[in-house]
Design a protein around this motif. Structure first.
Motif, PDB file in Angstrom:
ATOM      1  N   GLU A  60      14.315  53.342  34.437  1.00  0.00           N
ATOM      2  CA  GLU A  60      13.229  53.498  33.464  1.00  0.00           C
ATOM      3  C   GLU A  60      11.971  54.052  34.127  1.00  0.00           C
ATOM      4  O   GLU A  60      11.202  54.774  33.483  1.00  0.00           O
ATOM      5  N   LEU A  61      11.762  53.749  35.390  1.00  0.00           N
ATOM      6  CA  LEU A  61      10.643  54.369  36.101  1.00  0.00           C
ATOM      7  C   LEU A  61      10.868  55.873  36.258  1.00  0.00           C
ATOM      8  O   LEU A  61       9.920  56.662  36.145  1.00  0.00           O
ATOM      9  N   VAL A  62      12.109  56.258  36.526  1.00  0.00           N
ATOM     10  CA  VAL A  62      12.421  57.691  36.603  1.00  0.00           C
ATOM     11  C   VAL A  62      12.187  58.350  35.247  1.00  0.00           C
ATOM     12  O   VAL A  62      11.581  59.432  35.145  1.00  0.00           O
ATOM     13  N   ALA A  63      12.659  57.700  34.192  1.00  0.00           N
ATOM     14  CA  ALA A  63      12.469  58.241  32.843  1.00  0.00           C
ATOM     15  C   ALA A  63      10.989  58.351  32.500  1.00  0.00           C
ATOM     16  O   ALA A  63      10.537  59.332  31.906  1.00  0.00           O
ATOM     17  N   MET A  64      10.200  57.337  32.912  1.00  0.00           N
ATOM     18  CA  MET A  64       8.771  57.354  32.611  1.00  0.00           C
ATOM     19  C   MET A  64       8.062  58.474  33.370  1.00  0.00           C
ATOM     20  O   MET A  64       7.110  59.071  32.870  1.00  0.00           O
ATOM     21  N   SER A  65       8.531  58.781  34.585  1.00  0.00           N
ATOM     22  CA  SER A  65       7.899  59.842  35.364  1.00  0.00           C
ATOM     23  C   SER A  65       8.090  61.213  34.720  1.00  0.00           C
ATOM     24  O   SER A  65       7.349  62.147  35.023  1.00  0.00           O
TER      25      SER A  65
ATOM     26  N   VAL B 188      -0.176  42.074  33.015  1.00  0.00           N
ATOM     27  CA  VAL B 188       0.195  41.951  31.604  1.00  0.00           C
ATOM     28  C   VAL B 188      -0.980  42.330  30.711  1.00  0.00           C
ATOM     29  O   VAL B 188      -0.836  43.067  29.728  1.00  0.00           O
ATOM     30  N   GLU B 189      -2.158  41.836  31.081  1.00  0.00           N
ATOM     31  CA  GLU B 189      -3.349  42.127  30.276  1.00  0.00           C
ATOM     32  C   GLU B 189      -3.665  43.611  30.269  1.00  0.00           C
ATOM     33  O   GLU B 189      -3.983  44.196  29.218  1.00  0.00           O
ATOM     34  N   GLU B 190      -3.574  44.260  31.425  1.00  0.00           N
ATOM     35  CA  GLU B 190      -3.868  45.696  31.485  1.00  0.00           C
ATOM     36  C   GLU B 190      -2.848  46.497  30.692  1.00  0.00           C
ATOM     37  O   GLU B 190      -3.200  47.503  30.051  1.00  0.00           O
ATOM     38  N   ALA B 191      -1.582  46.069  30.728  1.00  0.00           N
ATOM     39  CA  ALA B 191      -0.563  46.785  29.956  1.00  0.00           C
ATOM     40  C   ALA B 191      -0.765  46.604  28.457  1.00  0.00           C
ATOM     41  O   ALA B 191      -0.551  47.537  27.671  1.00  0.00           O
ATOM     42  N   GLN B 192      -1.189  45.418  28.036  1.00  0.00           N
ATOM     43  CA  GLN B 192      -1.371  45.151  26.610  1.00  0.00           C
ATOM     44  C   GLN B 192      -2.641  45.771  26.050  1.00  0.00           C
ATOM     45  O   GLN B 192      -2.681  46.187  24.888  1.00  0.00           O
ATOM     46  N   LYS B 193      -3.692  45.833  26.883  1.00  0.00           N
ATOM     47  CA  LYS B 193      -4.998  46.259  26.383  1.00  0.00           C
ATOM     48  C   LYS B 193      -5.352  47.702  26.710  1.00  0.00           C
ATOM     49  O   LYS B 193      -6.456  48.157  26.367  1.00  0.00           O
ATOM     50  N   ALA B 194      -4.452  48.409  27.367  1.00  0.00           N
ATOM     51  CA  ALA B 194      -4.739  49.822  27.686  1.00  0.00           C
ATOM     52  C   ALA B 194      -5.006  50.597  26.394  1.00  0.00           C
ATOM     53  O   ALA B 194      -4.307  50.408  25.386  1.00  0.00           O
TER      54      ALA B 194
ATOM     55  N   VAL C 153      -2.460  54.369  29.587  1.00  0.00           N
ATOM     56  CA  VAL C 153      -1.256  53.636  29.186  1.00  0.00           C
ATOM     57  C   VAL C 153      -0.124  53.867  30.185  1.00  0.00           C
ATOM     58  O   VAL C 153       0.555  52.925  30.606  1.00  0.00           O
ATOM     59  N   SER C 154       0.097  55.119  30.562  1.00  0.00           N
ATOM     60  CA  SER C 154       1.206  55.410  31.472  1.00  0.00           C
ATOM     61  C   SER C 154       0.962  54.814  32.866  1.00  0.00           C
ATOM     62  O   SER C 154       1.899  54.343  33.516  1.00  0.00           O
ATOM     63  N   THR C 155      -0.305  54.803  33.316  1.00  0.00           N
ATOM     64  CA  THR C 155      -0.610  54.199  34.621  1.00  0.00           C
ATOM     65  C   THR C 155      -0.342  52.698  34.592  1.00  0.00           C
ATOM     66  O   THR C 155       0.306  52.146  35.504  1.00  0.00           O
ATOM     67  N   ALA C 156      -0.835  51.997  33.563  1.00  0.00           N
ATOM     68  CA  ALA C 156      -0.600  50.552  33.455  1.00  0.00           C
ATOM     69  C   ALA C 156       0.895  50.253  33.353  1.00  0.00           C
ATOM     70  O   ALA C 156       1.386  49.270  33.932  1.00  0.00           O
ATOM     71  N   ALA C 157       1.634  51.089  32.636  1.00  0.00           N
ATOM     72  CA  ALA C 157       3.075  50.869  32.468  1.00  0.00           C
ATOM     73  C   ALA C 157       3.815  51.040  33.790  1.00  0.00           C
ATOM     74  O   ALA C 157       4.684  50.226  34.139  1.00  0.00           O
ATOM     75  N   ARG C 158       3.480  52.096  34.527  1.00  0.00           N
ATOM     76  CA  ARG C 158       4.162  52.319  35.804  1.00  0.00           C
ATOM     77  C   ARG C 158       3.864  51.193  36.797  1.00  0.00           C
ATOM     78  O   ARG C 158       4.760  50.726  37.513  1.00  0.00           O
ATOM     79  N   ILE C 159       2.606  50.733  36.842  1.00  0.00           N
ATOM     80  CA  ILE C 159       2.250  49.647  37.759  1.00  0.00           C
ATOM     81  C   ILE C 159       3.014  48.378  37.398  1.00  0.00           C
ATOM     82  O   ILE C 159       3.521  47.664  38.275  1.00  0.00           O
ATOM     83  N   LEU C 160       3.125  48.090  36.121  1.00  0.00           N
ATOM     84  CA  LEU C 160       3.854  46.892  35.690  1.00  0.00           C
ATOM     85  C   LEU C 160       5.323  46.976  36.059  1.00  0.00           C
ATOM     86  O   LEU C 160       5.900  46.023  36.605  1.00  0.00           O
ATOM     87  N   LEU C 161       5.951  48.111  35.776  1.00  0.00           N
ATOM     88  CA  LEU C 161       7.378  48.239  36.062  1.00  0.00           C
ATOM     89  C   LEU C 161       7.653  48.229  37.567  1.00  0.00           C
ATOM     90  O   LEU C 161       8.669  47.694  38.010  1.00  0.00           O
TER      91      LEU C 161
END
Length: 375
Positions: free
Chosen positions: A27-32, A74-80, A88-96
């Protein structure tokens, strides 16, 4: 990390097959590959199913620094800002990526911190000793990829006042680095050198700076040790004349031991091995001295091997140095001191052994220089 986690599913109610680690990598590859024109919705489609897993980790961890980290992620991913693709994509990649690291095997942050606490409490990591990240990772069975777990464990211990971390990221156990009985130990070793005939009656000891270097000890402690031996009747200590061994000591004093006898005892105490080059000898001595300078706590087996190597090295170098300086009393005093330090009863306590190894390493380096080209 042994935690029951809710795993994400991008296909429906049932989790997709395959391990959590491999799914996160996919999923990280897909997100990239997602570009801004694909929209935030595609990023959210990949990230949102993993939020319950991150929440599970937040609730399960007993580490304050780890808990704060998962809360923030979690907070950064939810509140981006959903209108900001980059945020949004930066918070998502950091979380994953954080979930990917958490899915790797090995102890948790809490378990690492507990192990370090026990090591500090039982003296395996004494006050003032430096904690090597490489050694900690190896000891707990983690790879470099999971180094952040050790860093968060360090943060917990900093908050508890057990360790300190410098601006250069040097991790050190809190407390004084000197041995609590450094004065007594230094005095005992100096007394043994006098009684053992290294410094015979009416001979002068080295200057205080040189003695401090030889004994890996602060000058103030060396001064107090000399003063104590003066009070005991072994030395006459004068500011202008230095320290001189008195003609009559309070206990019987041995005659200067023959170098041939000392070398024979060294060879009996040393393990056999291939002769070392001068560069190898200097490297070993630097390592032994660095252990004491950094107040490290190397494994007992490493200490034993280093002691054997330095004793064997001393046995090889003493005859060479003696041949180059056959009639120099000060050189022969250095050679006798090296042998006595190597042969004197070795302590059972780890920190004292580290100090004694530093004394021996310093002596071996002196003898190596005296042996000169013959080595």
């Amino acid at each position: 990390m042994i935690v029951e986690l809710r795993t994400a599913s991008t296909q429906g109610a049932e989790p997709a097959s395959g391990s959590m680690y491999h799914r996160l990598r996919e999923e990280l590859v897909a997100m990239s590959r997602i570009r801004e024109h694909d929209g935030v919705a595609e990023v959210l489609r990949l990230m949102t199913p993993w939020l319950p897993t991150a929440q599970d980790l937040l609730e399960a961890t007993g580490s304050p620094s780890d808990r704060e980290r998962w809360r923030r992620l979690v907070e950064e991913a939810q509140k981006a800002d959903r209108s900001d693709f980059v945020a949004v994509s930066t918070a998502a990649r950091i979380l994953l990526r954080a979930l990917l690291e958490a899915s790797r095997p090995g102890p948790s942050v809490e378990e690492i911190a507990d192990r370090l606490r026990r090591g500090i409490a039982d003296g395996a990591y004494p006050p003032g000793s430096v904690l090597s990240r490489v050694r900690i990772l190896r000891d707990v069975g983690l790879t470099k990829a999971s180094e952040s777990r050790a860093d968060r464990a360090f943060q917990d211990l900093v908050a508890e006042g057990l360790i300190t971390i410098s601006l250069s990221k040097r991790v050190q156990v809190a407390g004084q680095g000197e041995l609590p009985d450094q004065l007594a130990l230094t005095t005992e070793l100096l007394r043994a050198l006098v009684v053992g005939g290294v410094y015979p009656p009416m001979s002068s000891l080295p200057t205080r700076p040189k003695l401090s270097q030889a004994l890996a000890t602060e000058k103030s402690i060396t001064t107090r040790a000399l003063r104590q031996l003066h009070d005991e009747g072994f030395l006459s200590v004068h500011r202008s004349a230095g320290s001189v061994v008195r003609p009559v000591a309070p206990v019987p004093v041995s005659a200067p031991p023959a170098l041939e006898v000392l070398v024979g005892r060294l060879r009996s105490a040393a393990s056999s091995g291939a002769p070392l080059t001068p560069a190898d000898i200097r490297a070993n001595c630097r390592s032994a001295r660095a252990w004491w300078r950094q107040r490290s706590a190397p494994p007992a087996e490493s200490l034993r091997r280093m002691r054997q190597v330095l004793v064997a090295t001393a046995a090889d170098l003493l005859p060479l140095a003696a041949c180059r300086h056959p009639d120099d009393p000060s050189v022969h005093a250095v050679l006798r001191r090296t042998a006595v330090v190597a042969l004197y009863d070795w302590p059972a306590e780890l920190r004292i052994e580290v100090w004694r190894l530093a004394c021996l390493a310093t002596a071996v380096l002196e003898v190596l220089d005296l042996a000169g080209g013959a080595a």
